[in-house]
Every structure is written in C-alpha cells, then in structure tokens.
Design an enzyme around this catalytic site. Structure first.
Site, PDB file in Angstrom:
ATOM      1  N   CYS A 112     -67.395-112.460-164.679  1.00 19.36           N
ATOM      2  CA  CYS A 112     -65.942-112.665-164.807  1.00 19.36           C
ATOM      3  C   CYS A 112     -65.411-113.779-163.913  1.00 19.36           C
ATOM      4  O   CYS A 112     -64.270-114.224-164.082  1.00 19.36           O
ATOM      5  CB  CYS A 112     -65.201-111.365-164.522  1.00 19.36           C
ATOM      6  N   HIS A 272     -57.994-113.015-162.494  1.00 19.06           N
ATOM      7  CA  HIS A 272     -58.846-112.374-163.507  1.00 19.06           C
ATOM      8  C   HIS A 272     -58.217-111.050-163.929  1.00 19.06           C
ATOM      9  O   HIS A 272     -57.882-110.206-163.092  1.00 19.06           O
ATOM     10  CB  HIS A 272     -60.250-112.162-162.942  1.00 19.06           C
ATOM     11  N   ASN A 302     -59.818-106.827-170.550  1.00 16.16           N
ATOM     12  CA  ASN A 302     -60.581-107.681-169.639  1.00 16.16           C
ATOM     13  C   ASN A 302     -61.508-108.561-170.478  1.00 16.16           C
ATOM     14  O   ASN A 302     -62.491-108.077-171.023  1.00 16.16           O
ATOM     15  CB  ASN A 302     -61.378-106.785-168.684  1.00 16.16           C
TER      16      ASN A 302
HETATM   17  O1  UT7 Z   1     -64.168-107.605-164.608  1.00 14.36           O
HETATM   18  C1  UT7 Z   1     -64.705-107.382-163.330  1.00 14.36           C
HETATM   19  C2  UT7 Z   1     -65.435-106.095-163.263  1.00 14.36           C
HETATM   20  N1  UT7 Z   1     -64.668-104.920-163.582  1.00 14.36           N
HETATM   21  C3  UT7 Z   1     -63.556-104.499-162.917  1.00 14.36           C
HETATM   22  O2  UT7 Z   1     -62.961-105.185-162.122  1.00 14.36           O
HETATM   23  C4  UT7 Z   1     -63.130-103.071-163.164  1.00 14.36           C
HETATM   24  C5  UT7 Z   1     -62.678-102.423-161.896  1.00 14.36           C
HETATM   25  N2  UT7 Z   1     -62.513-100.991-161.996  1.00 14.36           N
HETATM   26  C6  UT7 Z   1     -61.484-100.398-162.680  1.00 14.36           C
HETATM   27  O3  UT7 Z   1     -60.690-101.069-163.308  1.00 14.36           O
HETATM   28  C7  UT7 Z   1     -61.345 -98.906-162.582  1.00 14.36           C
HETATM   29  O4  UT7 Z   1     -62.202 -98.406-161.587  1.00 14.36           O
HETATM   30  C8  UT7 Z   1     -61.646 -98.144-163.914  1.00 14.36           C
HETATM   31  C9  UT7 Z   1     -60.537 -98.451-164.933  1.00 14.36           C
HETATM   32  C10 UT7 Z   1     -62.984 -98.576-164.481  1.00 14.36           C
HETATM   33  C11 UT7 Z   1     -61.665 -96.659-163.670  1.00 14.36           C
HETATM   34  O5  UT7 Z   1     -60.423 -96.258-163.119  1.00 14.36           O
HETATM   35  P1  UT7 Z   1     -60.386 -95.350-161.802  1.00 14.36           P
HETATM   36  O6  UT7 Z   1     -58.978 -95.057-161.543  1.00 14.36           O
HETATM   37  O7  UT7 Z   1     -61.163 -96.052-160.737  1.00 14.36           O
HETATM   38  O8  UT7 Z   1     -61.107 -94.045-162.299  1.00 14.36           O
HETATM   39  P2  UT7 Z   1     -62.302 -93.235-161.612  1.00 14.36           P
HETATM   40  O9  UT7 Z   1     -63.592 -93.894-161.954  1.00 14.36           O
HETATM   41  O10 UT7 Z   1     -61.965 -92.956-160.176  1.00 14.36           O
HETATM   42  O11 UT7 Z   1     -62.160 -91.892-162.375  1.00 14.36           O
HETATM   43  C12 UT7 Z   1     -61.019 -91.018-162.197  1.00 14.36           C
HETATM   44  C13 UT7 Z   1     -61.119 -89.922-163.241  1.00 14.36           C
HETATM   45  C14 UT7 Z   1     -62.512 -89.290-163.338  1.00 14.36           C
HETATM   46  O12 UT7 Z   1     -62.344 -87.927-163.655  1.00 14.36           O
HETATM   47  P3  UT7 Z   1     -62.456 -86.791-162.523  1.00 14.36           P
HETATM   48  O13 UT7 Z   1     -63.834 -86.942-161.913  1.00 14.36           O
HETATM   49  O14 UT7 Z   1     -61.350 -87.112-161.546  1.00 14.36           O
HETATM   50  O15 UT7 Z   1     -62.259 -85.540-163.297  1.00 14.36           O
HETATM   51  C15 UT7 Z   1     -63.133 -90.018-164.502  1.00 14.36           C
HETATM   52  O16 UT7 Z   1     -64.139 -89.266-165.124  1.00 14.36           O
HETATM   53  O17 UT7 Z   1     -60.852 -90.473-164.531  1.00 14.36           O
HETATM   54  C16 UT7 Z   1     -61.941 -90.177-165.406  1.00 14.36           C
HETATM   55  N3  UT7 Z   1     -62.065 -91.274-166.367  1.00 14.36           N
HETATM   56  C17 UT7 Z   1     -61.411 -91.308-167.518  1.00 14.36           C
HETATM   57  N4  UT7 Z   1     -60.557 -90.420-168.090  1.00 14.36           N
HETATM   58  C18 UT7 Z   1     -60.038 -90.747-169.290  1.00 14.36           C
HETATM   59  C19 UT7 Z   1     -62.802 -92.413-166.231  1.00 14.36           C
HETATM   60  N5  UT7 Z   1     -62.621 -93.189-167.328  1.00 14.36           N
HETATM   61  C20 UT7 Z   1     -61.759 -92.514-168.141  1.00 14.36           C
HETATM   62  C21 UT7 Z   1     -61.191 -92.795-169.391  1.00 14.36           C
HETATM   63  N6  UT7 Z   1     -60.351 -91.882-169.934  1.00 14.36           N
HETATM   64  N7  UT7 Z   1     -61.462 -93.941-170.062  1.00 14.36           N
END
Ligand code: UT7
Length: 355
Positions: A112, A272, A302
């Site tokens: 990215c 980005h 993204n």
């Molecule tokens: O392009 C460069 C590389 N990529 C990035 O820069 C991406 C950077 N990361 C992010 O944007 C975020 O970390 C994500 C969008 C990928 C994830 O968001 P988050 O707020 O960090 O979620 P998390 O991984 O901490 O998960 C929180 C909760 C979890 O459930 P529990 O364990 O709290 O019950 C996940 O299982 O949200 C859950 N979860 C989802 N729920 C519904 C993770 N993905 C999803 C989803 N829908 N798509």
C-alpha cells in the site's frame, strides 16, 4: 538548480462492479453497521473475471495523460503488489498498450506504500537526468486474493488504479514535489502477507508441496508448499492499525521538518485510505484538522497502491483542490513499508474516477 518533478496530469478509475456492505453481509458474518463504524467503508468496486491489474492501469494512465495534454513520456513506473503475472513485470505491457514506444517501464512492489515509493523513484530519475516525463501508476486488484471466509480482509479491500504524469521542472512551480520520506521494517513482514505464489512456497507438479506435513519441505525455508489458500492475503489488522498510525504520523512529521513546512501550512492530507479511524488518528497526531483529510475510502475501500491518486482524483474532480494549496501524501502498508511526499497543487483538469 535541482531538476524537480512537477505534477502535470492526474487520472484514476475503478472497475464498474459495486460491492456494498449489504452484499458482503449476506455471505459473511458481518453487517453494514460494523463495517461502517469500524472502517468508514460503505462500498467498494471489484474487478470482474477477465480484468487484470494492467487493464485498470492502462485506463488510469490514459486519463492522466489526457489531463496532462498528451506529449511524450520516457518512463513508466507501476506500483502494484498484484501484477498480471509473476513474470514479466506488468508495466512494459501497460506502456506498450498506451503506445508510449520503447521506454523504460518497470513495477515496484511495496504494497500500500507503493505509490509514494514509485513517485520517489520517478523523482530520482528526473533529478538524475534519466527521464524528462514519467507516468507513475498505482494499481491493484486484491479482490481475487481475498479469502471468501475471512471477514477481516473481505470488507476492507477494493480494486482500482490511479496515475500521475510528472515532468522535469523547477521547485517554485505549482505542482512541484517538495520532498520525500521513506522507511520500512521487515521484522514485521508477517503482519500482512500472501504466503504462496513466491519462491518460499514452491509449486509441486502433484500439488503435494508439503512432503512431511511440516511445511518445511527441505528444512531450509520458513514455509513450504503451496495451495490455493496460500495465495490469499492474510492480515493481522489490529497490529497493522497501530503501526500504520505511528509510522504515517512519524514519517509525515519527518518530511514536514525536512522541507520546512508546518502542520498549519497543510491544506489537504491525502493519506493511504485503509481505515477512517487511522486517518483521523494520524491527523490528530499531526495537529491537522480532520476536515483537511481527504476521505475516499467510504466509496472505494482500501485500494492499496491506487488509493492516494484515487483520493486526489476524486477530490480534484469535485473541485476541492485549488492551485497553490499544499498537499501532504502519506502511506503505509505490508512490508512493513511507509512513505510520505508533499507538493503544491497545480492547475490541472481531471475527469471523475468512475467517468
Ligand atoms: O492497507 C494497509 C494494511 N491494512 C490496514 O491498514 C488495516 C488496518 N486494520 C484495520 O483497519 C482494522 O484493524 C480492521 C478493520 C481490520 C479490524 O478492525 P478492529 O476494530 O481492529 O477489529 P478487531 O480485529 O479488534 O476485532 C474486534 C471484533 C472481534 O470480535 P470479538 O473478539 O471482540 O468478539 C472481531 O472478531 O470485531 C470482530 N470482527 C468483525 N465483526 C464483524 C472483525 N472483523 C469483523 C467484521 N464484521 N468484518
């Protein structure tokens, strides 16, 4: 005087198929509310079968060349981590389809952060007298590398391409690139990774790939074998999030210090487009008003190496960028890799990304 790269043309495109949050919610354990509040994304565009990264790159570059008013080009650099083939590079085919003649054309693979790296490479070629006019493209199709079961990656990524035309000029011209900051840290390479398809995951004629089931076929490598799933992107989102905020903030601050601009000089931040929460946190770290941060990910997700030129094209097409305004670009991606660049906005005309 140092030959400075000057922006003279800009163009971008997204493939026509729109995938909204509702569509993803029907096949994954997710919902529109979660995706919107955690990422800021409402929809994205995915390329259909038969469309490759090079196809998107050609259209974006055509639009950038039109915006530049045509003219000869002597180098094309394509930032992509989803090339049409492992070999050859995608850029020479793009240059050929654009009718640019027998020019230097090559890919840079920096996930990215690729577009900022490609811009810096073009700036170096111009400064060294290797090139006069360069097309810099960022294009990626990640939709074909998304594990259909992985809700973390499937909701984020969209496909697209964006391009700039740079020519040799002077530092005081509108459109002049004022400087760059680049960095990387490979100790975190596993945070965003496509495990297969490279020399670490060797193809076997019978598809076996992992003779002893350990994933270490010859005891030499980190991972062995290859299967369809190995070619999906894996991402440790939360950790990437933290690094992205820290690195884009620090890189932007380093660059501003290097070129003598302060945060209050910045009219627009074209960062980005990974997650709206990342963008707002970076703005906060830099002391720049959130309203100054371009947001395009709500409509396209993204788009990896394409995201900065896509966001700039969208903003320019909607009349948000005025000549003379100061723009800070900053990017972060797998590698880990990051980079920032700054410019004063030139008087250029662009067409909408989906036109
Ligand atoms: O392009 C460069 C590389 N990529 C990035 O820069 C991406 C950077 N990361 C992010 O944007 C975020 O970390 C994500 C969008 C990928 C994830 O968001 P988050 O707020 O960090 O979620 P998390 O991984 O901490 O998960 C929180 C909760 C979890 O459930 P529990 O364990 O709290 O019950 C996940 O299982 O949200 C859950 N979860 C989802 N729920 C519904 C993770 N993905 C999803 C989803 N829908 N798509």
């Amino acid at each position: 005087m140092i030959r400075t790269p000057v922006l003279v043309g800009l163009g971008a495109m997204v493939p026509p198929r729109v995938v909204d949050n509702e569509e993803l919610s029907q096949r994954l354990d997710t919902d529109d509310h979660w995706i919107r509040t955690r990422t800021g994304i409402t929809r994205r565009h995915w390329a259909g079968p038969g469309t490759a990264t090079g196809d998107l790159a050609v259209t974006a570059a055509e639009r950038a060349l039109r915006s530049a008013g045509g003219g000869p080009v002597d180098m094309l650099i394509l930032a992509t981590s989803t090339p049409d083939h492992p070999m050859p590079a995608t850029a020479p085919g793009v240059a050929a389809r654009l009718g640019l003649g027998p020019i230097a054309a090559f890919d840079v693979s920096v996930a990215c952060a690729g577009f900022v790296y490609a811009l810096a490479t073009a700036a170096g070629a111009i400064a060294a007298g290797i090139a006069e006019r360069v097309v810099v493209v960022g294009a990626d199709i990640w939709s074909t590398r998304l594990n259909p079961q992985d809700r973390t990656t499937a909701v984020i990524f969209g496909d697209g391409a964006g391009a700039m035309v740079l020519r040799a000029g002077a530092p005081d011209e509108p459109g002049a690139l004022a400087g760059f900051d680049l960095g990387g840290d490979g100790t975190f390479k596993d945070l965003a990774l496509v495990p297969g398809g490279g020399s670490r995951g060797r193809s076997e004629p019978d598809g076996a790939g992992k003779p002893d089931g350990t994933g270490e076929p010859d005891g030499m490598g980190e991972a062995g074998g290859i299967g369809e799933a190995d070619e999906y992107v894996t991402m440790r989102g939360k950790e990437i999030f933290t690094h992205a905020v820290h690195r884009m903030g620090e890189s932007s601050a380093q660059l501003l210090k290097k070129i003598g601009w302060s945060a209050s000089d910045i009219d627009w931040v074209a960062a980005h487009q990974a997650n709206v929460r990342i963008l707002h946190t970076v703005a906060g770290l830099l002391g720049i008003d959130r309203a100054r941060v371009l947001i395009h990910l709500d409509r396209v997700g993204n788009t990896s190496a394409a995201s900065i030129p896509l966001a700039l094209t969208d903003a320019a097409a909607h009349g948000r960028l005025a000549p003379g305004q100061r723009v800070l670009m900053t990017a972060f991606g797998g590698g880990l890799s990051w980079g920032s660049a700054a410019l004063t906005w030139p008087p250029i005309q662009v067409s909408d990304v989906a036109a």
